[in-house]
Design an enzyme around this catalytic site. Structure first.
Site, PDB file in Angstrom:
ATOM      1  CB  SER A   6     -35.259 -33.772 -61.472  1.00 12.25           C
ATOM      2  OG  SER A   6     -35.611 -33.586 -63.247  1.00 12.25           O
ATOM      3  NE  ARG A  47     -25.477 -45.705 -65.964  1.00 10.76           N
ATOM      4  CZ  ARG A  47     -25.776 -43.985 -65.488  1.00 10.76           C
ATOM      5  NH1 ARG A  47     -24.935 -43.597 -66.184  1.00 10.76           N
ATOM      6  NH2 ARG A  47     -26.712 -44.026 -65.061  1.00 10.76           N
ATOM      7  CB  THR A  88     -37.268 -41.129 -50.095  1.00  7.05           C
ATOM      8  OG1 THR A  88     -35.812 -41.187 -49.585  1.00  7.05           O
ATOM      9  CG2 THR A  88     -38.310 -42.489 -49.448  1.00  7.05           C
ATOM     10  N   GLY A  89     -36.419 -41.271 -53.454  1.00 10.83           N
ATOM     11  CA  GLY A  89     -35.688 -40.196 -54.065  1.00 10.83           C
ATOM     12  C   GLY A  89     -35.868 -39.787 -55.320  1.00 10.83           C
ATOM     13  CB  CYS A 112     -31.235 -39.374 -67.447  1.00 11.34           C
ATOM     14  SG  CYS A 112     -30.077 -38.656 -66.826  1.00 11.34           S
ATOM     15  CG  HIS A 127     -31.443 -34.436 -69.040  1.00 13.14           C
ATOM     16  ND1 HIS A 127     -32.405 -33.569 -67.419  1.00 13.14           N
ATOM     17  CD2 HIS A 127     -31.112 -35.353 -68.403  1.00 13.14           C
ATOM     18  CE1 HIS A 127     -31.665 -33.867 -66.893  1.00 13.14           C
ATOM     19  NE2 HIS A 127     -30.914 -34.961 -67.081  1.00 13.14           N
ATOM     20  NE  ARG A 183     -31.024 -38.476 -45.125  1.00 20.27           N
ATOM     21  CZ  ARG A 183     -29.592 -38.604 -45.899  1.00 20.27           C
ATOM     22  NH1 ARG A 183     -28.502 -38.730 -44.680  1.00 20.27           N
ATOM     23  NH2 ARG A 183     -29.501 -38.879 -46.968  1.00 20.27           N
TER      24      ARG A 183
HETATM   25  N1  LIG Z   1     -32.149 -37.997 -61.464  1.00 17.52           N
HETATM   26  C1  LIG Z   1     -32.282 -38.811 -62.383  1.00 17.52           C
HETATM   27  O1  LIG Z   1     -32.046 -38.322 -63.602  1.00 17.52           O
HETATM   28  C2  LIG Z   1     -31.797 -40.363 -62.554  1.00 17.52           C
HETATM   29  C3  LIG Z   1     -31.408 -40.769 -64.243  1.00 17.52           C
HETATM   30  C4  LIG Z   1     -30.395 -41.102 -64.261  1.00 17.52           C
HETATM   31  C5  LIG Z   1     -30.310 -41.937 -63.580  1.00 17.52           C
HETATM   32  N2  LIG Z   1     -30.146 -41.129 -61.584  1.00 17.52           N
HETATM   33  C6  LIG Z   1     -29.312 -42.305 -60.827  1.00 17.52           C
HETATM   34  O2  LIG Z   1     -30.987 -42.722 -59.702  1.00 17.52           O
HETATM   35  C7  LIG Z   1     -29.905 -42.350 -58.638  1.00 17.52           C
HETATM   36  C8  LIG Z   1     -30.853 -42.204 -57.784  1.00 17.52           C
HETATM   37  O3  LIG Z   1     -30.461 -40.527 -58.301  1.00 17.52           O
HETATM   38  P1  LIG Z   1     -31.979 -39.304 -57.792  1.00 17.52           P
HETATM   39  O4  LIG Z   1     -32.180 -38.618 -58.374  1.00 17.52           O
HETATM   40  O5  LIG Z   1     -33.363 -40.243 -57.638  1.00 17.52           O
HETATM   41  O6  LIG Z   1     -31.165 -39.505 -56.377  1.00 17.52           O
HETATM   42  P2  LIG Z   1     -31.777 -38.983 -54.937  1.00 17.52           P
HETATM   43  O7  LIG Z   1     -33.468 -37.327 -55.290  1.00 17.52           O
HETATM   44  O8  LIG Z   1     -30.995 -37.539 -54.406  1.00 17.52           O
HETATM   45  O9  LIG Z   1     -32.431 -39.557 -53.691  1.00 17.52           O
HETATM   46  C9  LIG Z   1     -30.953 -40.616 -53.086  1.00 17.52           C
HETATM   47  C10 LIG Z   1     -32.198 -41.653 -53.035  1.00 17.52           C
HETATM   48  O10 LIG Z   1     -31.098 -42.800 -52.172  1.00 17.52           O
HETATM   49  C11 LIG Z   1     -31.439 -42.916 -50.552  1.00 17.52           C
HETATM   50  N3  LIG Z   1     -30.533 -43.277 -50.267  1.00 17.52           N
HETATM   51  C12 LIG Z   1     -29.641 -42.727 -49.411  1.00 17.52           C
HETATM   52  N4  LIG Z   1     -28.436 -43.627 -48.588  1.00 17.52           N
HETATM   53  C13 LIG Z   1     -29.026 -44.597 -49.369  1.00 17.52           C
HETATM   54  C14 LIG Z   1     -28.693 -45.868 -48.330  1.00 17.52           C
HETATM   55  N5  LIG Z   1     -27.772 -46.055 -46.883  1.00 17.52           N
HETATM   56  N6  LIG Z   1     -29.436 -46.748 -48.315  1.00 17.52           N
HETATM   57  C15 LIG Z   1     -30.649 -46.603 -49.303  1.00 17.52           C
HETATM   58  N7  LIG Z   1     -31.070 -45.451 -49.474  1.00 17.52           N
HETATM   59  C16 LIG Z   1     -30.292 -44.200 -49.761  1.00 17.52           C
HETATM   60  C17 LIG Z   1     -32.159 -41.622 -50.322  1.00 17.52           C
HETATM   61  O11 LIG Z   1     -33.109 -41.469 -49.442  1.00 17.52           O
HETATM   62  P3  LIG Z   1     -33.690 -40.973 -48.144  1.00 17.52           P
HETATM   63  O12 LIG Z   1     -34.224 -40.093 -48.666  1.00 17.52           O
HETATM   64  O13 LIG Z   1     -34.003 -40.941 -46.921  1.00 17.52           O
HETATM   65  O14 LIG Z   1     -32.069 -39.756 -48.065  1.00 17.52           O
HETATM   66  C18 LIG Z   1     -32.748 -41.681 -51.766  1.00 17.52           C
HETATM   67  O15 LIG Z   1     -34.120 -41.892 -51.373  1.00 17.52           O
HETATM   68  C19 LIG Z   1     -28.750 -42.374 -58.746  1.00 17.52           C
HETATM   69  O16 LIG Z   1     -27.834 -43.347 -58.812  1.00 17.52           O
HETATM   70  C20 LIG Z   1     -28.661 -40.924 -60.017  1.00 17.52           C
HETATM   71  O17 LIG Z   1     -27.594 -41.564 -60.574  1.00 17.52           O
HETATM   72  C21 LIG Z   1     -31.004 -40.431 -61.935  1.00 17.52           C
END
Ligand SMILES: NC(=O)c1ccc[n+]([C@@H]2O[C@H](COP(=O)([O-])OP(=O)(O)OC[C@H]3O[C@@H](n4cnc5c(N)ncnc54)[C@H](OP(=O)(O)O)[C@@H]3O)[C@@H](O)[C@H]2O)c1
Length: 342
Positions: A159, A100, A12-13, A129, A242, A40
């Protein structure tokens, strides 16, 4: 032989939603798809190929029934699933910064170091990223003329912090325009109509952790621990993509025309470089695409062997979900699963 059974942990993230979309776009071959998120979201549904899939909790049983998990949640979940997944026979491709730099974990950008997938032990990682587009640019140019030193300043979208930060930017922008006070939760300060030279946690040497990640990860992916790299990472009020202003010092002079040719020939890079006609990479153009865009390519006026350029890439796609799925495709191509059935 069958296709892998796949889980997206954190479906969902911000990244998880895009991963779901990209799996469909690329026609990733799989026999089952399971989606997990926090308590949630458990019980809610998401759509894949027109079918509703119910979100589940991430359990050992679920991982035991999957051959591949994309983990895109938070550091605690990555820490846990990075161990539990392989124990349950499930190959984990992790998006966080937790694994990593572990020497036993391949850190892969398939256009650069796909062969690092060989010999994985069930856990592989994608880079930060901001690292991915920088590493691709350096790989394209450094193959011809070895790189000695890099200085990069980033302009990173909200994001990159996750979906809550995108909502916060929108809310704050509306509050500012309405003349109302803002509240900051995702960052130490207001991000709307502002820039923050602060990403991650402060280290002893004065760099923030995002800046250290960019340096160390780039060196690992390129197998070049000797390249000197200094970065300044800045959060800007842009929703997606970015951008990076980069100065590269080579062993020998690098002609900008040669650089354009090398970059254009590299898989996944598109050169957009016509500054006289105001054509250069921009976040609004890169968003929603998988390519890394490079422009403003010119001699660095401060060094005879220097080149200056500008890079833009969608952080949710090539910076995260696309790269993770490309790694999965490399695992599938090699048949490098932990179980016999796949
Ligand atoms: N955003 C980027 O550009 C990017 C780029 C490279 C790497 N990353 C990495 O990718 C990961 C996710 O980032 P994001 O930006 O997508 O974050 P985000 O939008 O905050 O999404 C977080 C996700 O984790 C879920 N979550 C939270 N607690 C959990 C649990 N106990 N069990 C399973 N799922 C759980 C959340 O679910 P709910 O919706 O239910 O809260 C949501 O689906 C992070 O490790 C980040 O460092 C992100």
């Amino acid at each position: 032989m069958s296709n892998p059974r796949v889980a997206i942990v954190g479906a969902t993230g911000a990244v998880g939603r895009v991963a779901l979309q990209i799996l469909e776009e690329r026609g990733f071959a799989m026999d089952a798809l399971r989606l997990t998120a926090s308590h949630r979201s458990v019980g809610k549904t998401m759509i894949y190929k027109g079918q509703e899939i119910t979100i589940e909790a991430t359990t050992a049983e679920l991982l035991a029934e999957c051959d591949l998990a994309f983990v895109s949640a938070n550091d605690d979940i990555s820490q846990e699933i990075g161990v539990l997944g392989p124990q349950q026979g499930c190959v984990v491709i992790d998006d966080s910064g937790v694994w990593r730099m572990d020497p036993s974990v391949p850190l892969v950008v398939p256009e650069i170091n796909a062969d690092d997938v060989d010999g994985h032990k069930g856990l592989l990682a994608i880079p930060n990223c901001s690292t991915t587009p920088l590493a691709m640019t350096l790989a394209a140019l450094g193959a011809k003329n070895p790189i000695k030193r890099v200085i990069a300043s980033t302009y990173q979208s909200v994001s990159g912090t996750g979906s809550a930060a995108v909502a916060e930017l929108n809310t704050q922008a509306a509050q500012v325009l309405a003349g109302e006070p803002t509240t900051a939760e995702s960052y130490p300060h207001q991000i709307a109509f502002n820039v923050l030279p602060h990403i991650g946690s402060l280290k002893e040497d004065g760099y923030y952790s995002e800046e250290v990640k960019m340096r160390q990860e780039t060196q690992k992916i390129l197998h070049r621990p000797d390249i000197a790299i200094s970065t300044t990472c800045v959060r800007v009020p842009v929703p997606i993509s970015h951008s990076e202003a980069v100065n590269i010092e080579f062993e020998r002079p690098m002609d900008p025309d040669e650089a354009r040719e090398l970059l254009a020939a590299f898989p996944g890079i598109v050169v957009v470089d016509d500054p006289a006609n105001a054509k250069y990479p921009m976040p609004i153009d890169a968003a929603g695409t998988d390519e890394t865009y490079v422009g403003r390519i010119r001699k660095d006026s401060s060094h005879p062997n220097g080149l200056a350029l500008w890079i833009v890439s969608d952080n949710l796609r090539k910076g995260a979900a696309t790269n993770a799925i490309q790694i999965a495709e490399e695992v599938a191509k090699r048949g490098a699963w932990l179980r016999e059935r796949v």
